[in-house]
Enzyme design. Structure first.
Site, PDB file in Angstrom:
ATOM      1  N   SER A  27       0.849  -1.153  -0.067  1.00 29.20           N
ATOM      2  CA  SER A  27       0.062  -0.058   0.136  1.00 29.20           C
ATOM      3  C   SER A  27       0.894   1.173   0.014  1.00 29.20           C
ATOM      4  CB  SER A  27      -0.712   0.215   1.276  1.00 29.20           C
ATOM      5  OG  SER A  27      -1.498   1.060   1.335  1.00 29.20           O
ATOM      6  N   TYR A  58      -2.555  -0.792  10.063  1.00 26.79           N
ATOM      7  CA  TYR A  58      -2.649  -1.116   8.846  1.00 26.79           C
ATOM      8  C   TYR A  58      -1.127  -0.632   8.025  1.00 26.79           C
ATOM      9  CZ  TYR A  58      -3.841  -0.972   4.015  1.00 26.79           C
ATOM     10  OH  TYR A  58      -3.935  -1.353   2.519  1.00 26.79           O
TER      11      TYR A  58
END
Length: 162
Positions: A140, A153
């Site tokens: 990501s 995350y």
């Protein structure tokens, strides 16, 4: 047909990036095993794609044994394993570091990082048997710069940069 007859397992393949990957891999000639917890979407994909080139297996990547079972199924049903794409996940612990419950942090790390390690670990014997293989891990932008996602995350995705 860059992936002609390559046997690929894609975790989290029933929706989002994973589904786009399933469709692209099939378009490129791959044989795909979609490993996901979304049974109804998996059934719909099984009806959509030919059984000779596609299989759905229920797989909760929080359970190492289910990851291994999905990889073993791909190899036994289609003769080998060439690719694992560790894609399953999501942002399930939206709190910042000051507010996050440690149990939520640990679950997010298991979902986004530990499952990737387990996927690679259990793919390696199949890759050795096939004479090679490829690992794809979905990371990501959150891995590159703080502030793009919640702490847990970003921490897990940042670890995937290796």
């Amino acid at each position: 047909m860059r992936l002609k007859d390559k046997v690929c397992v894609i975790t989290g393949g029933c929706s989002g990036i994973g589904l786009a990957g399933v469709e692209m891999f099939l378009d490129e000639g791959a044989i795909v095993v979609c490993a996901d917890i979304q049974d109804d979407k998996g059934a719909a994909l099984s009806a959509r794609f030919p059984a000779a080139r596609f299989a759905f297996v229920r797989c909760d990547v929080l359970e190492e044994s289910q990851i291994k079972a999905a990889l073993d199924l791909a190899a036994s049903r289609f003769g080998r394993l060439d690719v694992i794409w560790n894609n399953a996940g999501g942002c399930t612990a939206p709190a910042g570091i000051a507010d996050i419950a440690i149990a939520d942090f640990e679950r997010e790390i298991r979902l986004l990082l530990t499952s990737v390690v387990a996927g690679i670990k259990h793919a390696i014997p199949h890759f050795k048997a096939a004479g090679g293989g490829a690992v794809v891990n979905t990371a990501s932008m959150a891995a590159l710069q703080i502030g793009h996602a919640p702490f847990a995350y970003a921490t897990a995705k940042g670890a995937l940069k290796w």
